[in-house]
Design a protein around this motif. Structure first.
Motif, mmCIF file in Angstrom:
data_model
loop_
_atom_site.group_PDB
_atom_site.id
_atom_site.type_symbol
_atom_site.label_atom_id
_atom_site.label_comp_id
_atom_site.label_asym_id
_atom_site.label_seq_id
_atom_site.Cartn_x
_atom_site.Cartn_y
_atom_site.Cartn_z
ATOM 1 N N GLN A 244 -65.020 12.681 -1.665
ATOM 2 C CA GLN A 244 -64.271 12.113 -0.542
ATOM 3 C C GLN A 244 -64.981 10.890 0.022
ATOM 4 O O GLN A 244 -64.343 9.915 0.428
ATOM 5 C CB GLN A 244 -64.078 13.161 0.557
ATOM 6 N N ALA A 245 -66.314 10.934 0.055
ATOM 7 C CA ALA A 245 -67.074 9.808 0.583
ATOM 8 C C ALA A 245 -66.850 8.580 -0.293
ATOM 9 O O ALA A 245 -66.627 7.473 0.211
ATOM 10 C CB ALA A 245 -68.555 10.154 0.625
ATOM 11 N N LYS A 246 -66.868 8.780 -1.599
ATOM 12 C CA LYS A 246 -66.683 7.648 -2.504
ATOM 13 C C LYS A 246 -65.266 7.081 -2.374
ATOM 14 O O LYS A 246 -65.066 5.862 -2.426
ATOM 15 C CB LYS A 246 -66.954 8.077 -3.951
ATOM 16 N N ILE A 247 -64.292 7.997 -2.201
ATOM 17 C CA ILE A 247 -62.914 7.531 -2.031
ATOM 18 C C ILE A 247 -62.810 6.650 -0.782
ATOM 19 O O ILE A 247 -62.234 5.565 -0.805
ATOM 20 C CB ILE A 247 -61.946 8.720 -1.954
ATOM 21 N N ALA A 248 -63.426 7.126 0.309
ATOM 22 C CA ALA A 248 -63.354 6.379 1.559
ATOM 23 C C ALA A 248 -64.000 5.015 1.379
ATOM 24 O O ALA A 248 -63.435 3.980 1.745
ATOM 25 C CB ALA A 248 -64.057 7.158 2.660
ATOM 26 N N LEU A 249 -65.181 5.034 0.786
ATOM 27 C CA LEU A 249 -65.930 3.807 0.624
ATOM 28 C C LEU A 249 -65.175 2.811 -0.239
ATOM 29 O O LEU A 249 -64.982 1.647 0.127
ATOM 30 C CB LEU A 249 -67.250 4.171 -0.050
ATOM 31 N N GLY A 250 -64.746 3.311 -1.397
ATOM 32 C CA GLY A 250 -64.093 2.432 -2.360
ATOM 33 C C GLY A 250 -62.785 1.885 -1.841
ATOM 34 O O GLY A 250 -62.432 0.733 -2.093
ATOM 35 N N SER A 251 -62.052 2.709 -1.064
ATOM 36 C CA SER A 251 -60.733 2.255 -0.637
ATOM 37 C C SER A 251 -60.820 1.188 0.450
ATOM 38 O O SER A 251 -59.813 0.653 0.868
ATOM 39 C CB SER A 251 -59.887 3.442 -0.172
ATOM 40 N N GLY A 252 -62.047 0.909 0.912
ATOM 41 C CA GLY A 252 -62.192 -0.136 1.933
ATOM 42 C C GLY A 252 -61.856 -1.522 1.414
ATOM 43 O O GLY A 252 -61.277 -2.331 2.119
ATOM 44 N N GLY A 253 -62.227 -1.772 0.169
ATOM 45 C CA GLY A 253 -61.938 -3.088 -0.401
ATOM 46 C C GLY A 253 -62.772 -4.182 0.249
ATOM 47 O O GLY A 253 -63.834 -3.909 0.820
ATOM 48 N N TRP A 254 -62.285 -5.393 0.191
ATOM 49 C CA TRP A 254 -63.010 -6.547 0.732
ATOM 50 C C TRP A 254 -63.186 -6.464 2.234
ATOM 51 O O TRP A 254 -64.288 -6.489 2.742
ATOM 52 C CB TRP A 254 -62.229 -7.833 0.431
ATOM 53 N N ALA A 255 -62.051 -6.345 2.925
ATOM 54 C CA ALA A 255 -62.111 -6.493 4.377
ATOM 55 C C ALA A 255 -61.827 -5.181 5.105
ATOM 56 O O ALA A 255 -61.825 -5.140 6.323
ATOM 57 C CB ALA A 255 -61.107 -7.550 4.826
ATOM 58 N N GLY A 256 -61.583 -4.109 4.339
ATOM 59 C CA GLY A 256 -61.364 -2.829 4.982
ATOM 60 C C GLY A 256 -59.955 -2.641 5.476
ATOM 61 O O GLY A 256 -59.124 -3.543 5.402
ATOM 62 N N ILE B 42 -65.062 -3.651 -4.369
ATOM 63 C CA ILE B 42 -64.296 -4.796 -4.840
ATOM 64 C C ILE B 42 -63.739 -4.548 -6.233
ATOM 65 O O ILE B 42 -62.546 -4.621 -6.465
ATOM 66 C CB ILE B 42 -65.152 -6.069 -4.777
ATOM 67 N N GLU B 43 -64.648 -4.163 -7.151
ATOM 68 C CA GLU B 43 -64.148 -3.991 -8.517
ATOM 69 C C GLU B 43 -63.275 -2.748 -8.667
ATOM 70 O O GLU B 43 -62.293 -2.750 -9.403
ATOM 71 C CB GLU B 43 -65.331 -3.935 -9.496
ATOM 72 N N GLN B 44 -63.641 -1.633 -7.985
ATOM 73 C CA GLN B 44 -62.867 -0.411 -8.172
ATOM 74 C C GLN B 44 -62.018 -0.066 -6.957
ATOM 75 O O GLN B 44 -61.585 1.073 -6.797
ATOM 76 C CB GLN B 44 -63.811 0.769 -8.470
ATOM 77 N N ALA B 45 -61.808 -1.039 -6.094
ATOM 78 C CA ALA B 45 -61.110 -0.766 -4.833
ATOM 79 C C ALA B 45 -59.730 -0.159 -5.063
ATOM 80 O O ALA B 45 -59.336 0.785 -4.385
ATOM 81 C CB ALA B 45 -60.982 -2.049 -4.027
ATOM 82 N N ASP B 46 -59.014 -0.684 -6.065
ATOM 83 C CA ASP B 46 -57.647 -0.209 -6.293
ATOM 84 C C ASP B 46 -57.641 1.267 -6.650
ATOM 85 O O ASP B 46 -56.838 2.044 -6.149
ATOM 86 C CB ASP B 46 -56.996 -1.015 -7.421
ATOM 87 N N LYS B 47 -58.572 1.636 -7.512
ATOM 88 C CA LYS B 47 -58.645 3.029 -7.946
ATOM 89 C C LYS B 47 -58.910 3.946 -6.741
ATOM 90 O O LYS B 47 -58.235 4.955 -6.552
ATOM 91 C CB LYS B 47 -59.772 3.161 -8.979
ATOM 92 N N ALA B 52 -57.244 7.612 -2.274
ATOM 93 C CA ALA B 52 -57.137 7.878 -0.838
ATOM 94 C C ALA B 52 -55.700 8.192 -0.467
ATOM 95 O O ALA B 52 -55.420 9.086 0.329
ATOM 96 C CB ALA B 52 -57.632 6.673 -0.045
ATOM 97 N N ASP B 53 -54.761 7.459 -1.067
ATOM 98 C CA ASP B 53 -53.352 7.719 -0.766
ATOM 99 C C ASP B 53 -52.929 9.088 -1.276
ATOM 100 O O ASP B 53 -52.194 9.814 -0.620
ATOM 101 C CB ASP B 53 -52.477 6.628 -1.396
ATOM 102 N N GLU B 54 -53.417 9.437 -2.467
ATOM 103 C CA GLU B 54 -53.074 10.763 -2.987
ATOM 104 C C GLU B 54 -53.581 11.852 -2.059
ATOM 105 O O GLU B 54 -52.980 12.892 -1.898
ATOM 106 C CB GLU B 54 -53.691 10.957 -4.375
ATOM 107 N N ASN B 55 -54.730 11.567 -1.489
ATOM 108 C CA ASN B 55 -55.322 12.507 -0.547
ATOM 109 C C ASN B 55 -54.417 12.750 0.637
ATOM 110 O O ASN B 55 -54.187 13.872 1.052
ATOM 111 C CB ASN B 55 -56.595 11.878 0.017
ATOM 112 N N ARG B 56 -53.914 11.640 1.178
ATOM 113 C CA ARG B 56 -53.300 11.770 2.499
ATOM 114 C C ARG B 56 -51.809 12.000 2.407
ATOM 115 O O ARG B 56 -51.178 12.414 3.350
ATOM 116 C CB ARG B 56 -53.605 10.534 3.344
#
Lengths: 379, 648
Positions: A244-256, B42-47, B52-56
Motif C-alpha cells: 500500500q505504501a508503494k502504491i501511495a508513493l508511486g501514484s503521486g507522480g510528478w506533482a502529486g 515518474i517512470e512507474q506512476a501510471d502503474k 491506487a484506483d483499483e484499491n479505492r
C-alpha cells in the motif's frame, strides 16, 4: 584538542550567544517540522486534531529546549556525557525488566506528560559518550584493540538491550551511529572491513537460524524480512503495509494529487499513516517535487552540520555534531528506504515529520547540543 | 593536560578526511533515494496510479427489476412493489436504544424486530446500515421523515419486493420467490454474480422458479469509492442493468379464481385446456396458500400449519398429483382396441357382474351385471366387464402405447415445479422396475384404469382434449415473453381414424346427456353447449371378499384417506369442442357426484367467459347455483390484494 588549550575569552557570553546560534539549521528544522504539521493535518482529514496540535506544542517545547541546551557551554555537556549514557542505559534496563514481567513489548516510560522512550534517548547519549571517550583518548590509542573493545562495548550494551525489546530499527541506528563516530575518530580501517565482513556472515547466520532452536530473531521480524524481499506474495497480510505504501508513493507522480487529495491515506489504505508511513502521504499528495524538496531540506541540515563540524577545532564538538548528524541522516534514510521498498520495515519514524513526542523532543535536544558546540566553538 | 600541537592537528585532519568519506556515503545514499523516487513516481506512476484506483474503487451490482407475470388478459399475477424499510446506522444514531424506543412510539415495530436489529448491529461495523423493519406503510415513512431530527441514524429506504396480487389463487402456478440460499447456490450451475448479493430474491417454485433466468434480467453496476474498511465514500458512476423479461401466461385469472373457489374445501385439482392452442386456461389446486408469506419470510407457525395439513396445500395437485384414472381410462383401452382392429363397436359383450380370469374374480361395479353391452353402452354405463374382455384382447403394450399417445405416462414440458410423469405401465416397465413378469390380471386392472396406471389431472385433460380434437395437443402455459408469442400447443393430427374418434365422442355425449348415462347428473342444459364427459371413481383400497359378501362399506363411512378418488373429464361443446376440463377430487367419493358438478361449473364458466346464465343449468339446480355464484363472488382469497373484477 581540548578547550583548556584555547582562549575561551572569544566565546560569546550571556544573551549574545543567541547571535552565534547556527540559525540556518534552526530555520531548516522549522521548515521540516512545518512539512510535518501540514502532513499531519492532511492525514487527519483536514483537521488539527488529533495529531497536528500536539505535535506543534511539542515542537514549541522542543525549540525552547534546543535553544536552552545550545546556551549551555559545550564542556558542561561533555562532562555530563557519561552520566547521560548511564542514565539512559538504566532506563533501558527498567523498560526491559518491566517488559519481561508481563507487559509485553513495552518501550516507554510514562512520565505523565509524555511517554519517554529510553531507546530514543540512547541514540543521542551513545553518540555523546563516544565523542567524549575519543576526545579523552589520545588519538594514537584510538586503534588500540583494548580501547576499541571499550568503544564496542559502549555501543553493544544498549544495542543488545534495544534488540531485546525488540526494536530492530533503533538497534540498527545505534550500531551505525556508534560505528560512524568510531570511524570518524580515526579507528583503523581494518576494523571496519573486518566488522562489515563479519556482519555479512552474521546476516547469513541469522537467516540460517530461522526455524531452529537457536532462532536469533522473532518470527515477526523474519516475516518482515520476507515481506521486504517479496511484498507481493502476501499483499493483504504482512506485505500489506509495504504494498500500500508503494502504491501511495508511486501514484503521486510528478506533482502529486494535491493537498488532502491523496486517496490512499484519506481512504485509510495506508497503515501508520501518521507515524512511520507519513512520507508516503507526502509523496502521494505532493508528488516527486514534494518528496524531493523534503529530501533536499534534510540534506541541507546534514550539510550545515558537516560544515559546522569541519570548522570546529574541538574534537569532542566535531565528533558530537557529526555523530548527531549521522543519526539524523540514518533516521530519514532508513525510513525512506523502508517506505520505498529498499529496506525491510523496521519501524523507524521520519524525523520531525512523523507524529511522536519522544523522537521529536530528543532530536531537538540533540540539535541543541549541535548548537552548543557551534556557539562555544574554539575561536 | 597539554598535548603536542601536531597530535591535535592530526586528529582534526583525520576527522575532516573521514568526514568527507562519510559525507560521500551520505550523498550516495541520497542519490539512491532520489533515483528510487524518480523511478517510482515518474517512470512507474501510471502503474501505481492504476493500483491506487483499483484499491479505492469497488464495483457493486445493482439488482435489475424482476420481470412481471401477467395472465392472458394482462392481469398482473406477480408485481414488484416498492417496499419501505427503516434502516439504522449505528455510528450516526448515538444512543441506539433510545433512538429505537422513539421509533417504536411512532411506528408499529415489534420488540423482536428491535432485538434482532440490535443483535445484527453488534456483529457489523458501525457504519453498516441495518434493516429494522421491512414493509412499512407510506404513512410510517412520512412519520419517520417528519421526525427525522429526533431519530438520528434512521432513514427510510425504498426497495422493490415481489408481490402476488392474486394471493392463493395463483400460488401453485406462479410460485414464489425467496432469498437465495446456500443450498440454491450449491445446486444451481449459475455463475450470475447477482446470486452473490445477500438476500437476493430468486424463484423457488412454479413459473418464478422455472423461468428464473427469463424473469431475472441482468445486473447493472455502480462504481463506488470505498476506504480500506469498505466504507462507501461516494458513488462515482452507475450503469443500469437490463430488467427481466415480462411473462404472459395462458391462464385466465378470472377462470382460475373461479376454479379455485369451486374446488375450495376439497383436496382437488382441475385443468382447463383451450383446444385451439393447447393453452392452459386454468390450473387449479386446492387448498392453496398465500405466496406472499414466503416472500416476507414465512413464520414457523405458518410453515408448520402448511406442512401438517393433510390436504397438502403446498402441492400443485393439478400437475404434481397422480391418481389411478379409473373409468376415465376406458376410452384409452377402447381406442387401443379399435386401432388394433380387435374390437367392433357394434359387437356386444355379456356382463354378468363379474368375470373370472385365471382363477381370480374381477367384479364389475354393478354386481347384478349390465347384460349385453356394446361399445356405446360400455361408456354410458361405464361397464367394467366389457373392458376386462377388451383389455385381454388388445394386450397391455397396445394400451400403454395408446395412453402415451394421448398424453398419459408422458412428462409434459411445462414451467411448473415437479410436473408428474404418471405411468402407462407395460411389460417392459414391470420387468425393469418390479423385476416381475406381467400377469393377465395386471392387464385387466389396467384396462379400467386401476392397478399400476397413474395419471395427473393435467394428463387426463390432455387425453380428453386429444380425443376431442383429434390433434396431439400439447399444454402450453406461457403465452408470450416480452410480447413475443410462444409456440402454440395446437399440435398435429393424432393419426387415429377420425370415424373411430367420432364414435368415442358420440359415446361420451351419450354418457353425459342420456338420462341413463353415468355423467347425466353433470350435464349442461343449454343444447349448444352440450358436453361429452366421462366419470371415474378410482379405488385406493382393496375390497375384500368378506366385505363384498356383507355389502360394500359406503365411502361416507370410511376415513377420508381410504375413500375413492373422484375423477371427471369432459369437453364442450360436443359439436365443435372449444375446451376440455379434467377434475380430480382426492378421496372425494364418486366421480359423478363429487367431481362432475365441479367440472361442469368450471366448463360453463370457460364457455361463457364469465358467470353463465342460469338457463345453462338443469332447472332443478338453478336455485342452488345462484346461491353458489353469490357465495363465490363474495369470497376472500388469502393474500389477494384485489379481486379479479377490480383488475380486469
Amino acid at each position: 584538542m581540548s578547550y583548556l588549550e584555547y582562549n575561551v575569552k572569544y566565546v560569546p557570553t550571556g544573551l549574545r550567544k543567541l547571535l552565534y546560534i547556527n540559525w540556518p539549521i534552526v530555520l531548516l528544522l522549522t521548515a521540516v517540522s512545518c512539512v510535518g504539521f501540514l502532513m499531519l493535518y492532511s492525514v487527519a482529514g483536514g483537521s488539527a486534531q488529533p495529531w497536528m496540535d500536539p505535535q506543534m506544542k511539542r515542537f514549541g517545547i522542543g525549540m525552547v529546549l534546543m535553544i536552552a541546551v545550545g546556551m549551555v557551554p559545550i564542556w558542561f555537556w561533555r562532562n555530563m556525557a557519561a552520566l547521560a549514557y548511564l542514565s539512559s542505559l538504566a532506563l533501558l534496563v527498567v523498560v526491559d525488566v518491566a517488559g519481561s514481567i508481563g507487559m509485553g513489548a513495552q518501550r516507554w516510560i510514562d512520565l505523565g506528560a509524555i511517554r519517554l522512550q529510553p531507546s530514543e534517548l540512547m541514540k543521542i547519549t551513545l553518540v555523546m559518550l563516544l565523542a567524549a571517550f575519543y576526545d579523552w583518548l589520545p588519538v594514537k590509542k584510538a586503534s588500540h584493540p583494548g580501547w576499541v573493545l571499550v568503544a564496542v562495548t559502549i555501543i553493544l550494551v544498549p544495542t543488545a538491550l534495544v534488540m531485546k525489546q525488540p526494536d530492530l530499527g533503533t538497534a540498527i541506528l545505534l550500531l551505525l551511529g556508534g560505528g560512524t563516530v568510531m570511524f570518524l575518530a580515526g579507528v583503523h580501517w581494518a576494523y571496519f572491513v573486518t566488522v562489515i565482513g563479519a556482519g555479512v556472515g552474521l546476516v547469513a547466520t541469522v537467516l540460517k537460524s530461522r526455524g531452529t532452536s537457536w532462532q536469533l530473531l522473532k518470527d515477526y521480524q523474519f516475516a518482515r524480512i520476507d515481506t521486504f524481499l517479496d511484498p507481493g506474495n502476501d499483499p493483504l497480510g504482512a506485505g500489506y503495509h509495504i504494498t500500500q505504501a508503494k502504491i501511495a508513493l508511486g501514484s503521486g507522480g510528478w506533482a502529486g494529487r494535491g493537498f488532502m487529495q491523496g486517496t490512499q491515506s484519506r481512504l485509510n489504505f495506508l497503515p501508520e499513516k501518521h507515524t512511520d508511513f507519513i512520507f508516503t502521504t507526502l509523496a502521494e499528495e505532493f508528488g516527486f517535487i514534494g518528496a524531493m524538496s523534503l529530501l533536499v531540506l534534510y540534506a541541507l541540515i546534514i550539510a550545515f552540520c558537516i560544515s559546522s563540524a569541519m570548522q570546529n577545532k574541538d574534537r569532542f564538538s566535531s565528533l558530537l555534531i557529526l555523530g548527531i548528524a549521522m543519526t539524523f541522516f540514518l533516521f530519514f534514510a532508513v525510513n525512506m528506504s523502508m517506505v520505498m521498498g529498499l529496506a525491510p520495515v523496521v519501524g523507524v519514524p521520519l524525523p520531525l515529520v512523523s507524529y511522536g513526542g519522544s523522537a521529536m523532543l530528543v532530536l531537538l535536544v540533540a540539535f541543541g547540543l549541535v548548537q552548543s558546540a557551534h556557539v562555544h566553538r574554539p575561536r | 593536560m597539554r598535548r603536542p600541537t601536531r597530535d591535535t592537528l592530526d586528529s582534526a585532519r583525520t576527522i575532516n578526511r573521514r568526514t568527507l568519506v562519510v559525507g560521500g556515503l551520505q550523498v550516495g545514499m541520497l542519490g539512491v533515494l532520489g533515483l528510487r523516487m524518480r523511478s517510482m513516481q515518474i517512470e512507474q506512476a501510471d502503474k501505481y496510479r492504476l493500483l491506487a484506483d483499483e484499491n479505492r474503487i469497488n464495483i457493486r451490482l445493482i439488482p435489475p427489476a424482476r420481470g412481471l407475470i401477467f395472465d392472458r388478459n394482462g392481469v398482473k399475477l406477480a408485481t414488484n412493489e416498492p417496499n419501505y424499510r427503516a434502516v439504522i446506522v449505528r455510528e450516526d444514531a448515538g444512543d441506539v436504544e433510545a433512538v429505537l424506543r422513539r421509533l417504536q412510539d411512532l411506528v408499529a415495530i415489534s420488540d423482536s424486530d428491535i432485538a434482532t436489529a440490535i443483535e445484527e448491529m453488534k456483529r457489523r461495523s458501525a457504519f453498516v446500515p441495518v434493516t429494522i423493519s421491512e414493509r412499512l406503510s407510506w404513512e410510517d415513512v412520512s412519520r419517520i421523515s417528519i421526525n427525522a431530527p429526533a431519530l438520528p441514524g434512521i432513514t427510510a429506504e425504498v426497495g422493490l419486493s415481489r408481490h402476488y396480487p392474486m394471493g392463493a389463487d395463483m400460488a401453485h402456478v406462479v410460485g414464489y420467490v425467496g432469498p437465495v440460499s446456500d443450498y440454491d447456490l450449491s445446486r444451481l450451475d449459475d455463475q450470475d454474480p447477482l446470486l452473490q448479493i445477500p438476500r437476493f430474491q430468486i424463484g423457488k417454485t412454479g413459473v418464478e422458479n422455472k423461468l428464473e433466468r427469463t424473469l431475472r434480467g441482468s445486473a447493472g453496476t455502480k462504481r463506488i469509492e470505498v476506504n480500506a474498511l469498505g466504507r462507501v465514500m461516494r458513488e462515482i458512476d452507475r450503469q443500469e442493468g437490463v430488467p427481466g423479461s415480462d411473462v404472459q401466461l395462458t391462464i385466465d385469472s378470472a377462470l382460475q379464481g373461479y376454479a379455485e373457489a369451486r374446488l375450495d374445501g376439497q383436496s382437488a385439482g382441475a385443468i382447463v385446456i383451450d383446444l385451439q392452442s393447447g393453452d392452459l386456461r386454468a390450473v387449479a389446486s386446492t387448498p392453496g396458500f398465500d405466496p406472499n408469506l414466503f416472500v416476507r419470510g414465512i413464520s414457523v407457525s405458518d410453515w408448520t400449519a402448511l406442512n401438517q395439513n393433510k390436504f397438502r396445500p403446498l402441492a400443485a395437485k393439478a400437475v404434481q398429483g397422480t391418481y389411478p384414472p379409473g373409468s376415465t381410462f376406458k376410452m384409452v383401452t377402447a381406442l387401443a382396441a379399435f386401432e388394433a382392429g380387435v374390437l367392433d363397436p357394434e359387437e356386444t359383450i355379456y356382463c354378468k357382474g363379474f368375470t373370472d380370469i385365471s382363477g381370480t374374480r374381477f367384479h364389475c361395479w354393478k354386481a347384478s351385471g349390465h347384460g349385453n353391452v356394446n361399445f356405446q353402452d360400455s361408456l354410458r354405463f361405464s361397464c367394467d366387464s366389457y373392458y376386462y374382455e377388451v383389455g385381454q384382447r388388445v394386450g397391455i403394450d397396445n394400451i400403454a402405447a395408446m395412453a402415451r399417445r394421448l398424453g398419459i405416462g408422458v412428462k409434459h414440458d411445462l414451467p411448473l415445479s415437479a410436473v408428474a410423469e404418471g405411468l402407462a405401465p407395460d411389460k417392459y416397465w414391470k420387468s425393469r422396475v418390479r423385476a416381475e413378469s406381467w400377469r393377465i390380471g395386471d392387464t385387466v386392472n389396467a384396462a379400467i384404469g386401476q392397478g399400476y396406471v397413474l395419471a395427473s389431472p393435467l394428463q387426463l385433460a390432455v387425453m380428453i382434449s386429444r380425443i376431442a380434437s383429434g390433434r396431439s395437443i400439447e399444454p402450453r402455459l406461457v403465452r408470450a415473453i416480452d410480447g413475443v408469442e410462444q409456440p402454440s400447443g395446437a399440435g398435429e393430427t393424432l393419426g387415429i381414424n377420425e370415424n373411430t374418434l367420432r364414435r368415442v365422442r358420440a359415446a361420451l355425449d351419450i354418457t353425459c346427456n342420456d338420462p341413463r348415462g353415468t355423467a347425466y347428473g353433470s350435464r349442461i342444459a343449454e343444447a349448444s353447449m352440450r358436453m361429452g364427459a366421462k366419470t371415474g371413481t378410482s379405488q385406493v383400497r382393496q375390497i375384500t371378499a368378506a366385505e363384498r359378501a356383507n355389502g360394500i362399506t359406503s365411502n361416507d363411512q370410511l376415513p377420508w384417506e381410504q375413500r375413492d378418488h373422484a375423477l371427471f373429464v369432459c369437453f364442450a361443446p360436443v359439436e365443435a369442442p372449444k375446451f376440455a376440463v379434467a377434475v380430480v377430487v382426492e378421496h372425494g367419493g364418486g366421480g359423478s357426484t363429487a367431481a362432475g358438478p365441479l367440472a361442469r361449473d368450471i366448463m360453463l364458466q370457460a364457455l361463457y367467459d364469465g358467470p353463465p346464465p342460469l338457463t345453462a343449468y338443469p332447472s332443478h339446480l338453478r336455485r342452488g347455483i345462484a346461491a353458489q355464484q353469490e357465495h363465490i363472488r363474495n369470497r376472500t382469497v388469502p393474500g389477494a390484494t384485489a379481486t379479479s373484477a377490480d383488475q380486469a
